[in-house]
Scaffold this motif. Sequence first.
Motif, mmCIF file in Angstrom:
data_model
loop_
_atom_site.group_PDB
_atom_site.id
_atom_site.type_symbol
_atom_site.label_atom_id
_atom_site.label_comp_id
_atom_site.label_asym_id
_atom_site.label_seq_id
_atom_site.Cartn_x
_atom_site.Cartn_y
_atom_site.Cartn_z
ATOM 1 N N ARG A 102 7.383 5.569 -0.208
ATOM 2 C CA ARG A 102 6.240 6.404 -0.583
ATOM 3 C C ARG A 102 4.891 5.791 -0.194
ATOM 4 O O ARG A 102 4.041 6.477 0.351
ATOM 5 C CB ARG A 102 6.289 6.671 -2.083
ATOM 6 C CG ARG A 102 5.463 7.841 -2.499
ATOM 7 C CD ARG A 102 5.727 8.198 -3.932
ATOM 8 N NE ARG A 102 7.083 8.626 -4.201
ATOM 9 C CZ ARG A 102 7.520 9.865 -3.998
ATOM 10 N NH1 ARG A 102 6.734 10.756 -3.499
ATOM 11 N NH2 ARG A 102 8.758 10.183 -4.285
ATOM 12 N N GLU A 103 4.667 4.503 -0.459
ATOM 13 C CA GLU A 103 3.375 3.895 -0.137
ATOM 14 C C GLU A 103 3.129 3.898 1.366
ATOM 15 O O GLU A 103 2.021 4.183 1.827
ATOM 16 C CB GLU A 103 3.297 2.475 -0.686
ATOM 17 C CG GLU A 103 3.108 2.431 -2.180
ATOM 18 C CD GLU A 103 2.928 1.015 -2.691
ATOM 19 O OE1 GLU A 103 2.814 0.078 -1.867
ATOM 20 O OE2 GLU A 103 2.898 0.843 -3.910
ATOM 21 N N TRP A 104 4.134 3.588 2.162
ATOM 22 C CA TRP A 104 3.991 3.584 3.603
ATOM 23 C C TRP A 104 3.669 4.990 4.115
ATOM 24 O O TRP A 104 2.796 5.173 4.960
ATOM 25 C CB TRP A 104 5.271 3.067 4.258
ATOM 26 C CG TRP A 104 5.207 3.050 5.756
ATOM 27 C CD1 TRP A 104 4.667 2.066 6.531
ATOM 28 C CD2 TRP A 104 5.669 4.054 6.636
ATOM 29 N NE1 TRP A 104 4.775 2.413 7.853
ATOM 30 C CE2 TRP A 104 5.394 3.636 7.947
ATOM 31 C CE3 TRP A 104 6.299 5.281 6.453
ATOM 32 C CZ2 TRP A 104 5.719 4.387 9.063
ATOM 33 C CZ3 TRP A 104 6.629 6.039 7.564
ATOM 34 C CH2 TRP A 104 6.338 5.591 8.854
ATOM 35 N N MET A 105 4.372 5.990 3.586
ATOM 36 C CA MET A 105 4.136 7.371 4.011
ATOM 37 C C MET A 105 2.726 7.816 3.655
ATOM 38 O O MET A 105 2.067 8.496 4.448
ATOM 39 C CB MET A 105 5.167 8.306 3.376
ATOM 40 C CG MET A 105 6.550 8.087 3.930
ATOM 41 S SD MET A 105 7.893 9.061 3.220
ATOM 42 C CE MET A 105 7.176 10.270 2.240
ATOM 43 N N ARG A 106 2.253 7.454 2.476
ATOM 44 C CA ARG A 106 0.890 7.824 2.078
ATOM 45 C C ARG A 106 -0.138 7.174 3.004
ATOM 46 O O ARG A 106 -1.099 7.815 3.416
ATOM 47 C CB ARG A 106 0.628 7.410 0.632
ATOM 48 C CG ARG A 106 1.334 8.291 -0.387
ATOM 49 C CD ARG A 106 1.105 7.784 -1.803
ATOM 50 N NE ARG A 106 -0.302 7.709 -2.153
ATOM 51 C CZ ARG A 106 -1.011 8.723 -2.636
ATOM 52 N NH1 ARG A 106 -0.439 9.879 -2.838
ATOM 53 N NH2 ARG A 106 -2.285 8.560 -2.935
ATOM 54 N N SER A 107 0.068 5.923 3.366
ATOM 55 C CA SER A 107 -0.893 5.245 4.236
ATOM 56 C C SER A 107 -0.886 5.859 5.633
ATOM 57 O O SER A 107 -1.942 6.023 6.241
ATOM 58 C CB SER A 107 -0.616 3.742 4.306
ATOM 59 O OG SER A 107 0.579 3.488 5.011
ATOM 60 N N LYS A 108 0.271 6.219 6.160
ATOM 61 C CA LYS A 108 0.356 6.836 7.483
ATOM 62 C C LYS A 108 -0.252 8.237 7.499
ATOM 63 O O LYS A 108 -0.718 8.697 8.534
ATOM 64 C CB LYS A 108 1.806 6.901 7.972
ATOM 65 C CG LYS A 108 2.385 5.556 8.284
ATOM 66 C CD LYS A 108 1.569 4.889 9.371
ATOM 67 C CE LYS A 108 1.985 3.478 9.624
ATOM 68 N NZ LYS A 108 1.078 2.736 10.458
ATOM 69 N N ALA A 109 -0.259 8.914 6.364
ATOM 70 C CA ALA A 109 -0.842 10.252 6.274
ATOM 71 C C ALA A 109 -2.349 10.204 6.046
ATOM 72 O O ALA A 109 -3.003 11.237 6.039
ATOM 73 C CB ALA A 109 -0.172 11.044 5.148
ATOM 74 N N GLY A 110 -2.893 9.005 5.852
ATOM 75 C CA GLY A 110 -4.329 8.876 5.676
ATOM 76 C C GLY A 110 -4.780 8.807 4.229
ATOM 77 O O GLY A 110 -5.972 8.828 3.944
ATOM 78 N N PHE A 111 -3.839 8.732 3.296
ATOM 79 C CA PHE A 111 -4.182 8.630 1.877
ATOM 80 C C PHE A 111 -4.240 7.161 1.469
ATOM 81 O O PHE A 111 -3.723 6.297 2.148
ATOM 82 C CB PHE A 111 -3.120 9.329 1.006
ATOM 83 C CG PHE A 111 -3.004 10.796 1.232
ATOM 84 C CD1 PHE A 111 -4.043 11.656 0.910
ATOM 85 C CD2 PHE A 111 -1.847 11.335 1.764
ATOM 86 C CE1 PHE A 111 -3.935 13.014 1.100
ATOM 87 C CE2 PHE A 111 -1.728 12.693 1.965
ATOM 88 C CZ PHE A 111 -2.771 13.533 1.633
ATOM 89 N N THR A 112 -4.846 6.912 0.314
ATOM 90 C CA THR A 112 -4.801 5.560 -0.237
ATOM 91 C C THR A 112 -3.386 5.332 -0.765
ATOM 92 O O THR A 112 -2.664 6.280 -1.058
ATOM 93 C CB THR A 112 -5.805 5.398 -1.396
ATOM 94 O OG1 THR A 112 -5.457 6.313 -2.432
ATOM 95 C CG2 THR A 112 -7.222 5.653 -0.936
ATOM 96 N N THR A 113 -2.992 4.091 -0.884
ATOM 97 C CA THR A 113 -1.642 3.789 -1.371
ATOM 98 C C THR A 113 -1.592 3.635 -2.881
ATOM 99 O O THR A 113 -0.565 3.314 -3.444
ATOM 100 C CB THR A 113 -1.102 2.498 -0.728
ATOM 101 O OG1 THR A 113 -2.014 1.443 -1.010
ATOM 102 C CG2 THR A 113 -0.948 2.668 0.771
ATOM 103 N N TYR A 114 -2.705 3.860 -3.535
ATOM 104 C CA TYR A 114 -2.757 3.731 -4.993
ATOM 105 C C TYR A 114 -3.420 4.972 -5.571
ATOM 106 O O TYR A 114 -4.165 5.679 -4.895
ATOM 107 C CB TYR A 114 -3.537 2.480 -5.400
ATOM 108 C CG TYR A 114 -4.936 2.462 -4.843
ATOM 109 C CD1 TYR A 114 -5.995 3.044 -5.536
ATOM 110 C CD2 TYR A 114 -5.188 1.905 -3.597
ATOM 111 C CE1 TYR A 114 -7.269 3.060 -5.002
ATOM 112 C CE2 TYR A 114 -6.463 1.916 -3.055
ATOM 113 C CZ TYR A 114 -7.496 2.494 -3.761
ATOM 114 O OH TYR A 114 -8.753 2.522 -3.234
ATOM 115 N N GLY A 115 -3.155 5.227 -6.816
ATOM 116 C CA GLY A 115 -3.824 6.326 -7.515
ATOM 117 C C GLY A 115 -3.405 7.705 -7.046
ATOM 118 O O GLY A 115 -2.432 7.866 -6.316
#
Length: 117
Positions: free
Chosen positions: A78-91
């Motif tokens: 999940r964290e890797w996918m969020r970062s690749k999509a341009g989102f922060t990895t927290y919150g």
Amino acid sequence: MKIKPPRQAQEWSYFSHRESIGKALSSPGIRPSKKTHINCGSSARMAGNVCANVDHIRRQGRWNNTTINGAYLTKLPREWMRSKAGFTTYGRFFYIARAALNPPTSLCKKLFPAIGE
């Protein structure tokens, strides 16, 4: 179809619990492989969707690492996918700055020829 809940002071048997969930799910045509634990998986995934810490989810359900990762949460990083999509990895921040850009009119006309009508 009416599902009768047990009286408050009476313990609900495993069979009654399984049967009532089965009736509720079969009415709209849902045929799950797991009936009594269906809420465990969905609640764990919902908590994961809003970025809850995996350790907190595991403690809430009293699961060990094998159970929560193998049965209740998705196997996606999940964290890797969020970062690749341009989102922060927290919150719970879901704003992408590039979504605020307006594409050029020439591109819009190519994609949507009837846009000027």
